[in-house]
Structure formats: structure tokens, C-alpha cells
Design a protein around this motif. Structure first.
Motif, PDB file in Angstrom:
ATOM      1  N   TYR A  35      -5.365 -43.256  64.080  1.00 14.86           N
ATOM      2  CA  TYR A  35      -5.998 -42.991  62.795  1.00 14.86           C
ATOM      3  C   TYR A  35      -5.983 -44.268  61.966  1.00 14.86           C
ATOM      4  CZ  TYR A  35      -5.848 -37.869  63.253  1.00 14.86           C
ATOM      5  OH  TYR A  35      -6.046 -36.564  63.649  1.00 14.86           O
ATOM      6  N   HIS A  41     -10.255 -42.268  51.403  1.00 16.62           N
ATOM      7  CA  HIS A  41     -10.735 -41.688  52.657  1.00 16.62           C
ATOM      8  C   HIS A  41      -9.677 -40.905  53.410  1.00 16.62           C
ATOM      9  CE1 HIS A  41     -14.685 -43.622  52.725  1.00 16.62           C
ATOM     10  NE2 HIS A  41     -14.095 -44.661  52.183  1.00 16.62           N
ATOM     11  N   GLY A  42      -8.446 -41.002  53.037  1.00 19.75           N
ATOM     12  CA  GLY A  42      -7.400 -40.280  53.748  1.00 19.75           C
ATOM     13  C   GLY A  42      -7.193 -40.828  55.145  1.00 19.75           C
ATOM     14  N   LEU A  43      -6.897 -39.940  56.080  1.00 21.51           N
ATOM     15  CA  LEU A  43      -6.661 -40.312  57.470  1.00 21.51           C
ATOM     16  C   LEU A  43      -7.888 -39.945  58.292  1.00 21.51           C
ATOM     17  CD1 LEU A  43      -3.059 -38.870  57.642  1.00 21.51           C
ATOM     18  CD2 LEU A  43      -3.616 -41.280  58.002  1.00 21.51           C
ATOM     19  N   TYR A 104       1.478 -33.149  64.388  1.00 18.16           N
ATOM     20  CA  TYR A 104       1.669 -34.469  64.968  1.00 18.16           C
ATOM     21  C   TYR A 104       2.951 -35.109  64.470  1.00 18.16           C
ATOM     22  CZ  TYR A 104      -3.423 -34.633  65.959  1.00 18.16           C
ATOM     23  OH  TYR A 104      -4.701 -34.394  66.388  1.00 18.16           O
TER      24      TYR A 104
ATOM     25  N   PHE B  89      -1.065 -34.733  52.263  1.00 12.61           N
ATOM     26  CA  PHE B  89      -2.304 -34.489  52.991  1.00 12.61           C
ATOM     27  C   PHE B  89      -2.346 -33.040  53.461  1.00 12.61           C
ATOM     28  CE2 PHE B  89      -4.036 -38.677  53.262  1.00 12.61           C
ATOM     29  CZ  PHE B  89      -2.956 -39.550  53.310  1.00 12.61           C
ATOM     30  N   ILE B 101      -6.490 -32.837  64.764  1.00 16.05           N
ATOM     31  CA  ILE B 101      -6.190 -32.390  63.409  1.00 16.05           C
ATOM     32  C   ILE B 101      -7.109 -33.129  62.457  1.00 16.05           C
ATOM     33  CG2 ILE B 101      -4.463 -32.440  61.575  1.00 16.05           C
ATOM     34  CD1 ILE B 101      -2.335 -31.889  63.619  1.00 16.05           C
ATOM     35  N   ILE B 102      -7.687 -32.401  61.527  1.00 10.91           N
ATOM     36  CA  ILE B 102      -8.575 -32.966  60.515  1.00 10.91           C
ATOM     37  C   ILE B 102      -7.816 -33.009  59.202  1.00 10.91           C
ATOM     38  CG2 ILE B 102     -10.752 -32.717  59.283  1.00 10.91           C
ATOM     39  CD1 ILE B 102     -11.698 -30.993  61.671  1.00 10.91           C
ATOM     40  N   PHE B 103      -7.814 -34.180  58.583  1.00 11.84           N
ATOM     41  CA  PHE B 103      -7.056 -34.373  57.351  1.00 11.84           C
ATOM     42  C   PHE B 103      -7.972 -34.450  56.140  1.00 11.84           C
ATOM     43  CE2 PHE B 103      -2.768 -35.246  58.840  1.00 11.84           C
ATOM     44  CZ  PHE B 103      -2.970 -35.537  60.175  1.00 11.84           C
ATOM     45  N   GLY B 104      -7.442 -33.995  55.007  1.00  9.61           N
ATOM     46  CA  GLY B 104      -8.092 -34.254  53.734  1.00  9.61           C
ATOM     47  C   GLY B 104      -7.795 -35.670  53.278  1.00  9.61           C
ATOM     48  N   LYS B 105      -8.331 -36.031  52.102  1.00 11.41           N
ATOM     49  CA  LYS B 105      -8.173 -37.396  51.610  1.00 11.41           C
ATOM     50  C   LYS B 105      -6.808 -37.637  50.960  1.00 11.41           C
ATOM     51  CE  LYS B 105     -13.059 -38.364  50.954  1.00 11.41           C
ATOM     52  NZ  LYS B 105     -14.113 -38.822  50.011  1.00 11.41           N
ATOM     53  N   GLY B 106      -6.095 -36.586  50.688  1.00 13.95           N
ATOM     54  CA  GLY B 106      -4.764 -36.731  50.117  1.00 13.95           C
ATOM     55  C   GLY B 106      -4.741 -36.610  48.607  1.00 13.95           C
TER      56      GLY B 106
END
Lengths: 115, 113
Positions: A35, A41-43, A104, B89, B101-106
Motif C-alpha cells: 500500500y 488519500h488514505g491507504l 492485516y 482508518f 481490504i479497502i480503506f477509507g482516507k482516515g
């Protein structure tokens, strides 16, 4: 602790040069992921691997390639680094399951600066 | 298009009060959600998760609520402590064989003294 080691921790490189980041895990996990984290943009997933020599693209794979010749090592290569690839790069594996509730475990990250 | 949305980039909360972090998702097929916490110069660490068969999961000071009809989840931290200052996140498992896994921007949480 899944024993994920990323190297180097910091790197400064010049535009146009190739760069390889390494992720090493000691837990024999099948899945590994790269990542990048950027402000706003986050991850975002670059590439992932579901086994030795089995890899696939993520959402931001352009300009990156990966290789997995051994279960424990997952390499991320920037073929010709650009300033837009300045970022913090995180490697992750899918485990250990009980500690992460099927999420993870992440490495500590590599901060890459392209000048 | 964002599949996991955290619309508040930052949040400031007084120490001892409740912190509420919000997250929206777009796909009603998502069935497992996670929250990660990240300190500067460290990798994200798993905090708490919830399956879509539940509407609440609690772990100490942390509680996650899931509203499936609204496709919304929230993380509550009570009471907030200085060590809770971090980026949080929201994430969801996309399903399928690749376990992505799909993450948001935090959301950056600041706990004020």
C-alpha cells in the motif's frame, strides 16, 4: 507479531532511477500486499500477492512492479521513479488471524522521497 | 469512486469525553468491517472489527456500531485519552479469493488536555 520487516526505512532517490523496496515476513503467510499512504488519500493498494509467483494489480499499480520468488519476500519496484511516487509505502500480510480478526498486520513503512 | 468514506479529515475531542468517528460505505454486499489506528512513523494496527450479522461490538473503551440500512458505521471511544490521538482508518473486506481490504482516507483524532 507477524514479524514483518520493511527495508529500507527511508530512501531519497532521483527522478528516473529504479528503486526496489523489500518486505520480509517470518510467519509463512500466503497473502502479502503493498500500500501507499498519501495525505488526503488514505491507504491505497498498489499490488498484492496470493502466493509465490502469483501477483495481481491493485488500484494504483501504474509505474510499479512486484515480485515474489519466496513466500517470505515481496519486492516492490519503481521502474523509473517520479516525484508523484514520493510517499510512505506499507507492506502487509493477512494475519495472524486471531490477533487481527481476519485483518492485516502491517510493517513499519518505508518513506520514499523522489527528488 | 470511494467505496469507504470517512468524511471528517480531523476531529478534536476533550480528554475524558467521547470520541465518535464515522464511516460510510457504498456496497451493501460488504459484510465485514474493521478499524485501524495509526501513529506517526508506524504502520497501522488493528483496533476492532464487526461482522454484518451484528450491530455492535465492544472491546474495552472502544465500541463499533453498524447500521446496515444506512450503510454506516461508527467508532466510539469512551473515555478519550491522550494516547488515542492518532489517525483512524475505517476499512472493509472486499470479499473474494484475494482477501483484499479497502480503506477509507482516515480521520485524524486530536485529544485535547
Amino acid at each position: 507479531d507477524a514479524g514483518i520487516t520493511q527495508s529500507p526505512r527511508h530512501k531519497v532517490t532521483e527522478t528516473g532511477t529504479p528503486v526496489t523496496l523489500r518486505c520480509h515476513q517470518t510467519e509463512n503467510h500466503r497473502y502479502m500486499y503493498w500500500y501507499r499512504q498519501d495525505p488526503g488519500h488514505g491507504l491505497r493498494l498498489i499490488h498484492y500477492s496470493y502466493g509465490v509467483k502469483d501477483t495481481d494489480k491493485g488500484e494504483v499499480s501504474d509505474g510499479y512492479s512486484v515480485s515474489r520468488s519466496k513466500t517470505e519476500d515481496f519486492l516492490l519496484t519503481l521502474e523509473s521513479a517520479t516525484s508523484s511516487q514520493t510517499s510512505v509505502y506499507f507492506c502487509a500480510t493477512n494475519g495472524p488471524m486471531r490477533q487481527t480478526n481476519y485483518g492485516y498486520t502491517f510493517g513499519s513503512g518505508t518513506r520514499l522521497t523522489v527528488v | 469512486d470511494q467505496q469507504v468514506k470517512q468524511n471528517s479529515p480531523s476531529l478534536s475531542v476533550q480528554e475524558g469525553r467521547i470520541s465518535i468517528l464515522n464511516c460510510d460505505y457504498t456496497n451493501s454486499m460488504f459484510d465485514y468491517f474493521l478499524w485501524y489506528k495509526k501513529y506517526p512513523a508506524e504502520g497501522p494496527t488493528f483496533l476492532i472489527s464487526i461482522s454484518s450479522i451484528k450491530d455492535k461490538n465492544e472491546d474495552g473503551r472502544f465500541t463499533v456500531f453498524l447500521n446496515k440500512s444506512a450503510k454506516h458505521l461508527s467508532l466510539h471511544i469512551v473515555p478519550s485519552q491522550p494516547g488515542d490521538s492518532a489517525v483512524y482508518f475505517c476499512a472493509t473486506k472486499a470479499g473474494g479469493r484475494d482477501d483484499k481490504i479497502i480503506f477509507g482516507k482516515g480521520t485524524r483524532l486530536h485529544i485535547l488536555p
